[in-house]
Design an enzyme around this catalytic site. Structure first.
Site, PDB file in Angstrom:
ATOM      1  N   PHE A 120       0.864  -1.187   0.000  1.00 13.42           N
ATOM      2  CA  PHE A 120       0.000   0.000   0.000  1.00 13.42           C
ATOM      3  C   PHE A 120       0.897   1.232   0.000  1.00 13.42           C
ATOM      4  O   PHE A 120       1.606   1.477   0.978  1.00 13.42           O
ATOM      5  CB  PHE A 120      -0.866  -0.057   1.265  1.00 13.42           C
ATOM      6  CG  PHE A 120      -1.888   1.027   1.425  1.00 13.42           C
ATOM      7  CD1 PHE A 120      -1.637   2.111   2.272  1.00 13.42           C
ATOM      8  CD2 PHE A 120      -3.125   0.951   0.783  1.00 13.42           C
ATOM      9  CE1 PHE A 120      -2.604   3.096   2.458  1.00 13.42           C
ATOM     10  CE2 PHE A 120      -4.090   1.936   0.969  1.00 13.42           C
ATOM     11  CZ  PHE A 120      -3.833   3.005   1.810  1.00 13.42           C
ATOM     12  N   PRO A 125       7.877  11.331   1.726  1.00 12.60           N
ATOM     13  CA  PRO A 125       8.716  12.055   2.696  1.00 12.60           C
ATOM     14  C   PRO A 125       8.015  13.276   3.297  1.00 12.60           C
ATOM     15  O   PRO A 125       8.178  13.568   4.471  1.00 12.60           O
ATOM     16  CB  PRO A 125       9.936  12.474   1.863  1.00 12.60           C
ATOM     17  CG  PRO A 125      10.008  11.469   0.769  1.00 12.60           C
ATOM     18  CD  PRO A 125       8.604  11.068   0.453  1.00 12.60           C
ATOM     19  N   ALA A 127       4.662  13.643   3.286  1.00 13.97           N
ATOM     20  CA  ALA A 127       3.264  13.318   3.553  1.00 13.97           C
ATOM     21  C   ALA A 127       3.191  12.103   4.453  1.00 13.97           C
ATOM     22  O   ALA A 127       3.137  10.974   3.981  1.00 13.97           O
ATOM     23  CB  ALA A 127       2.526  13.062   2.243  1.00 13.97           C
ATOM     24  N   SER A 129       1.553  11.935   8.471  1.00 14.73           N
ATOM     25  CA  SER A 129       0.204  12.117   9.000  1.00 14.73           C
ATOM     26  C   SER A 129      -0.628  12.978   8.062  1.00 14.73           C
ATOM     27  O   SER A 129      -1.839  12.795   7.949  1.00 14.73           O
ATOM     28  CB  SER A 129       0.279  12.766  10.385  1.00 14.73           C
ATOM     29  OG  SER A 129       0.787  11.852  11.327  1.00 14.73           O
ATOM     30  N   ASP A 237      -9.557   2.426   7.709  1.00 11.31           N
ATOM     31  CA  ASP A 237     -10.608   2.059   8.667  1.00 11.31           C
ATOM     32  C   ASP A 237     -10.728   0.544   8.782  1.00 11.31           C
ATOM     33  O   ASP A 237     -10.792  -0.026   9.858  1.00 11.31           O
ATOM     34  CB  ASP A 237     -11.972   2.572   8.176  1.00 11.31           C
ATOM     35  CG  ASP A 237     -12.380   3.840   8.873  1.00 11.31           C
ATOM     36  OD1 ASP A 237     -13.461   4.375   8.539  1.00 11.31           O
ATOM     37  OD2 ASP A 237     -11.633   4.304   9.753  1.00 11.31           O
ATOM     38  N   ALA A 239      -8.566  -1.693   7.778  1.00 12.04           N
ATOM     39  CA  ALA A 239      -7.323  -2.420   8.054  1.00 12.04           C
ATOM     40  C   ALA A 239      -6.735  -2.127   9.423  1.00 12.04           C
ATOM     41  O   ALA A 239      -5.909  -2.888   9.912  1.00 12.04           O
ATOM     42  CB  ALA A 239      -6.300  -2.099   6.979  1.00 12.04           C
ATOM     43  N   GLU A 356      -0.104   3.090  10.051  1.00 11.39           N
ATOM     44  CA  GLU A 356      -1.545   3.041   9.717  1.00 11.39           C
ATOM     45  C   GLU A 356      -2.314   4.116  10.484  1.00 11.39           C
ATOM     46  O   GLU A 356      -3.431   3.890  10.927  1.00 11.39           O
ATOM     47  CB  GLU A 356      -2.094   1.632   9.962  1.00 11.39           C
ATOM     48  CG  GLU A 356      -1.481   0.664   8.972  1.00 11.39           C
ATOM     49  CD  GLU A 356      -2.329  -0.547   8.648  1.00 11.39           C
ATOM     50  OE1 GLU A 356      -3.555  -0.500   8.864  1.00 11.39           O
ATOM     51  OE2 GLU A 356      -1.749  -1.541   8.170  1.00 11.39           O
ATOM     52  N   GLY A 357      -1.684   5.250  10.636  1.00  8.13           N
ATOM     53  CA  GLY A 357      -2.310   6.365  11.351  1.00  8.13           C
ATOM     54  C   GLY A 357      -1.816   6.404  12.771  1.00  8.13           C
ATOM     55  O   GLY A 357      -2.130   5.516  13.555  1.00  8.13           O
ATOM     56  N   THR A 358      -1.049   7.454  13.104  1.00  4.21           N
ATOM     57  CA  THR A 358      -0.498   7.522  14.462  1.00  4.21           C
ATOM     58  C   THR A 358      -1.645   7.554  15.472  1.00  4.21           C
ATOM     59  O   THR A 358      -2.783   7.942  15.131  1.00  4.21           O
ATOM     60  CB  THR A 358       0.344   8.783  14.671  1.00  4.21           C
ATOM     61  OG1 THR A 358      -0.519   9.931  14.653  1.00  4.21           O
ATOM     62  CG2 THR A 358       1.429   8.918  13.628  1.00  4.21           C
TER      63      THR A 358
END
Lengths: 387, 377, 259
Positions: A120, A125, A127, A129, A237, A239, A356-358
């Site tokens: 995925f 660099p 981009a 969060s 969402d 994953a 996968e999103g902090t």
């Protein structure tokens, strides 16, 4: 733990057996070298586990969300790095599941059936969060798109057969100008850059992807132009709970290791005093609560009920639990902790709070859901209780 | 009440920082990657009197006092906590000889230790539940002309590089820990077998290994302190060591928060440096606060040690605090740096692995809270 | 066996100084003091010369009340004794005032074979004080020394100038300013730091120097000090061909005389 059906129990046991045979014995070696365990993919073929999220009509196992979480917990228990390989592959295929045409699904799920993996490609660099700040471009030229840009920290990037890559088809339109594309390994101009050496999940492959005038047919567009961010968000969402599952496995492994060390350290005295016992009890409380939180979110998903907030909660809570449990484990077990695999579990845990999103982004999602509407005022007992 | 360091202590700290910048910064990454004992650095440390900091000048030490010592350890730890570990473990051995040694023992070992020609190690822990108890416990059997040691010591730091070890053995397995006795054992004594170097999560470069003692014959003169007086010696020495180790934690945490703050000021996401986001500010502020409070706490304990006052409760308090908040300093700073905080090309991962080694509860089942509670209830 | 005197200045550590973004004024409230960088080289050079040739090093400093914080730092670096002058006039002193004070003090202290200073101070960097002191004392002056040695009553110096190197020989007393490349100032060992408090320091009262009030008035008055913030040019070269971007960058750098 949810109450499992006999089928789920069987699948869970099969996963435990696989992990005991094929993951645990090699985890230390690959953590040390940081090499990618291609042997694992080979060993996975009989179980078809890399196609566990693929629908039956495309040859997959079509495991429901809870079952997938059971499998991922076992893989996390064995090695969070190898578990990440599986989780990230499913992440990429979730995008195809969400937005792909039947032809795209058929074409891109096929490699999964052969234990080939997906990747995925969202992060750049500049981009992280701020995922929408990506600068990779996809310019339509006749019956092709031409892609240019750099992606970084892409899991599985060095070994995947298929990639979901996000690029701007309309840079001026900001978020609404991002589109999703499917790329195959080996397309001219699409190369793999440097490999990152990480603190943990070292068996997981993390690389730079370089796109230089990569020509792909229009049919490789996933969904519609401009839908890229929407697809990415929906995918994440879906994953996110996979990371929660890996985290629960990681935490359980650290706890089990502590318990074994306590037995070895105090032979014939398994209850070595309140301070130590209570710390272990606290770890048990957290691990069980984390697992239950995850399973609850998975049940919502399997029931077809909106679960975006619960997905964010379980990712946050489970990864925070893993971090706390593994950190306590190292300190509690003293030099044993510091010279044993407990160190690996602590290192592996950190990334669970970041990728996968902090967990900071998760808290934004959660706090927005929570604060969006003021709660209904509490009513007195004389009236009907509020919702 | 003055919370400031004296002028001298400040100058000492400045020298330690300058030393760290010149000698430790260039080798810290390679030391972590290869784990090879940094002999040249140890020589340079000796030259600047860092290895004899606490020892009196009549043995060639600098007699600097414990507050200066922890200031040095904090400053060295900013650059390489592994090197600070080497210094700490050597110093605790030297301290033990200074506190409990006979005039002859001090003369025999301390001048060389002050000059860095002889490195020290401290062998207390065992694989059993408590030193002196269990199948592998180190036993000292009394003989006509001394003692014979048999058994094993676990997780000895500076193992293999030290020339002398302060070793704790029980003179009576039936009494176990109550008969614990301290000895000075030369590394080249027959029967001393340093085991394979253990793989540690961090602090690589400070070797850790088990040491087996096979019929190691010791003369009476090797006895350190009184027979069966080892428990008291090890308790005090470990309490001093925990304050020294706290300085490592604070030094690592300080380096981490400075790096994360600098990172946050230049990393732009959502159009602004992430340092402007409250979430990031909270993380940085908590780490800076815990680091600051830990520093004050450890300086207080260090001052009590320097003044010869009771300090064990304060030492336990700072350990208790850092067991809870020490590693958090790196969990939070790594979180600030996101993916960059996870890449071994950046410094935070090494600091993460190092700081986890400074809050270990090594005395089995012996939590600092026990001593603190006993002092108040 | 040269008798050396080193003059040094106690300045603020510029690392601790923050620039206020609103008006570029300087916030020095948290700034710690330090011995001016090049003066450290001077102290080190004097210490090295004496270690090699015998003799002794004295130090001399003129500053405000904070100058007392510098004494142990100085003594940990080699000098045997430090003389200090603390006076409010130091706050706004220009090179003229500084030289007047130091020269008067040196006359009081007596003969020195070598008087060493840094090339310039790390805060104002006027590079005048050394030459002025030499002139006031009627002594020869050697500036920009990158190498020094002493043979009997002769001092040999290498001066590093912009486009050449000059070897100079001086007989008798001389005032010298040193470059930073002349040596690497030591990191004082623990014993050197602790030994500093055993060494003597002596205050010289400015009133005892026989100076007139106008000698302490700066002729050049500092109106303001502002921070300099480097403005980023933010130029992005966006040609599709990387070689074209490099070519454009080359032209830009060349036009600014940078390459």
């Amino acid at each position: 733990m949810s109450i499992l059906s006999s089928e789920q129990k069987a699948i869970q046991q099969a996963a435990k057996d696989f992990v005991a045979k094929h993951i645990i014995p090699i985890a230390g070696k690959f953590d040390k070298s940081g090499e990618f365990p291609t042997v694992l993919l080979e060993d996975s073929k009989p179980s078809n586990i890399f196609a566990m999220a693929v629908p039956k009509e495309f040859g997959g196992l079509n495991y429901d969300a809870l079952t997938q979480a059971l499998v991922l917990e076992e893989w996390g228990y064995g090695c969070a790095g190898m578990g990440t390989t599986l989780a990230a592959s499913i992440l990429s295929m979730d995008s195809v599941l969400i937005a792909g045409t039947d032809e795209q699904k058929r074409r891109y799920f096929k490699p999964m059936l052969n234990a080939e993996i997906g990747s995925f490609g969202l992060t750049e660099p500049g981009a992280g969060s701020d995922a929408a700040a990506g600068t990779a471009t996809a310019v339509k030229k006749g019956n092709e798109y031409v892609l240019n840009g750099t992606k970084c920290w892409i899991t599985n990037g060095g070994f995947a057969s298929v990639y979901v890559i996000f690029a701007n088809t309309d840079p001026a339109a900001g978020v609404k100008g991002i589109s999703a594309f499917i790329l195959e390994r080996g397309i001219p101009g699409f190369t793999i850059g440097t490999t990152d050496h990480k603190l943990g999940i070292r068996a997981s492959n993390t690389v730079e992807l370089l796109l230089k005038d990569v020509h792909i047919p229009l049919t490789n567009l996933l969904g519609k132009e401009g839908e890229g961010m929407k697809i990415a968000m929906k995918t994440l969402d879906m994953a996110r709970p996979a990371i929660a599952a890996l985290s629960v496995g990681l935490a359980q492994r650290a706890l089990d290791t502590c318990i074994a060390q306590v037995h070895a350290r105090f032979p014939g005295k398994p209850f070595p005093g309140q301070t130590l016992q209570f710390k272990l009890a606290d770890m048990q409380i957290l691990v069980e609560a984390a697992r239950d939180c995850l399973h609850q979110a998975m049940q919502l998903r399997d029931a077809g009920v909106p679960y975006s907030k619960e997905s964010a909660i379980c990712k946050t809570f489970c990864s925070d639990v893993a971090m706390q449990v593994t950190t306590t484990a190292v300190s509690l077990m003293g030099s044993y902790g510091y010279t044993s695999d407990l160190g690996k579990y602590m290192r592996d845990s950190k990334i669970m709070q970041v990728y996968e999103g902090t967990n900071q982004i998760q808290r934004l999602v959660i706090s927005r859901a929570v604060l969006a509407h003021p709660p209904a005022p509490a009513t007195s007992t004389a009236q009907k209780a509020g919702k | 009440m003055n919370f400031e360091l004296t002028e001298e202590q400040q100058l000492i700290g400045q020298s330690a920082r300058d030393f760290g910048k010149e000698y430790l910064e260039p080798i810290a990454v390679e030391l972590d990657q290869k784990g090879e004992f940094p002999k040249k650095v140890v020589q340079a440390l000796a030259k600047h009197d860092f290895l004899g900091l606490l020892l009196p000048d009549d043995v060639g030490g600098a007699a600097a006092g414990f507050v200066s010592y922890v200031e040095v350890i904090e400053d060295l730890s900013r650059y390489s906590a592994a090197v600070a570990s080497i210094v700490n473990n050597h110093t605790i051995a030297a301290y033990s000889i200074q506190e409990w040694g006979t005039a002859d023992q001090k003369k025999q070992y301390l001048p060389a230790m002050a000059k860095g020609e002889l490195l020290g190690g401290f062998a207390i822990f065992e694989h059993g539940p408590t030193p002196g108890v269990g199948a592998d416990a180190l036993v000292a059997t009394k003989q006509d002309v001394g003692y014979v040691l048999n058994g094993k010591k676990a997780f000895v730091r500076n193992a293999g590089e030290a020339g002398v070890y302060v070793v704790f053995a029980t003179t009576d397995p039936a009494l176990g820990a109550k008969a614990l006795t301290a000895f000075l054992v030369k590394a080249d004594a027959i029967g001393v077998k340093v085991g394979e170097k253990l793989e540690t999560m961090g602090l690589k470069g400070c070797p850790v290994a088990d040491i087996t003692f096979e019929n190691v014959v010791l003369p009476q003169a090797a006895l350190l302190g009184a027979v069966n007086g080892g428990a008291a010696i090890s308790a005090k020495a470990l309490a001093v060591a925990s304050v020294a180790e706290a300085a490592q934690t604070v030094g690592i945490g300080q380096a981490a928060v400075e790096h994360a703050a600098a990172y946050a000021k230049q990393r732009v996401q959502f159009g602004k440096p992430v340092a402007t986001l409250q979430a990031i500010q909270t993380l940085l502020a908590e780490v800076a606060t815990d680091c600051h409070l830990a520093r004050l706490g450890l300086r207080n304990a260090a001052l009590l040690i320097e003044e010869g006052k009771p300090f064990e409760v304060e030492a336990a308090m700072i350990k208790s605090f850092l067991v809870r908040f020490g590693s958090k300093m790196l969990l939070d700073t790594c979180q600030v740096e996101g993916g960059f905080g996870y890449s071994e090309t950046m410094p935070l991962p090494r600091l993460f692995r190092d700081i986890a080694g400074t809050n270990l509860l090594d005395a089995p089942g012996d939590f600092p809270e026990k001593l603190i509670a006993a002092s108040i209830a | 066996m040269p008798k050396c005197l080193v003059c040094y200045k106690w300045t603020l550590d510029e690392q601790d100084i923050k620039i206020r973004p609103e008006d570029l004024s300087l916030d020095s409230s948290r700034a710690k003091g330090k011995i001016s960088d090049f003066d450290r080289n001077a102290i080190e050079e004097a210490a090295l010369l004496v270690e090699k040739n015998g003799g002794a090093v004295d130090a001399l400093t003129y500053g405000t009340a904070t100058v007392k914080q510098s004494l142990k730092d100085c003594l940990s670096r080699g000098p045997e004794k430090v003389y200090w002058i603390s006076d409010a006039s130091a706050e706004n002193a220009d090179a003229n005032v500084t030289a007047n004070v130091l020269a008067a003090a040196i006359r009081k202290l007596g003969q020195y074979d070598l008087i060493l200073c840094g090339e310039g101070s790390s805060d104002q960097f006027n590079q005048q004080t050394t030459s002025r002191i030499a002139a006031l004392l009627g002594l020869p002056c050697v500036t920009f020394a990158s190498k020094l040695s002493v043979e009997g009553d002769t001092v040999k110096a290498t001066r590093k100038l912009e486009d050449c190197q000059e070897d100079v020989v001086v007989k008798g007393s001389v005032v010298i300013s040193v470059l930073s490349e002349i040596n690497k100032p030591r990191i004082p060992s623990m014993k050197q730091v602790l030994g500093a408090s055993k060494k003597p320091n002596e205050e010289i009262k400015i009133a005892d120097l026989g100076l007139k009030p106008e000698d302490l008035q700066p002729k050049a008055v500092r109106k303001s000090v502002k921070g300099f913030v480097m403005q980023r040019k933010n130029v992005i070269y966006k040609e599709t061909n990387a070689a074209d971007n490099v070519a454009k960058l080359k032209v830009s750098l060349a036009s600014e005389g940078l390459i």
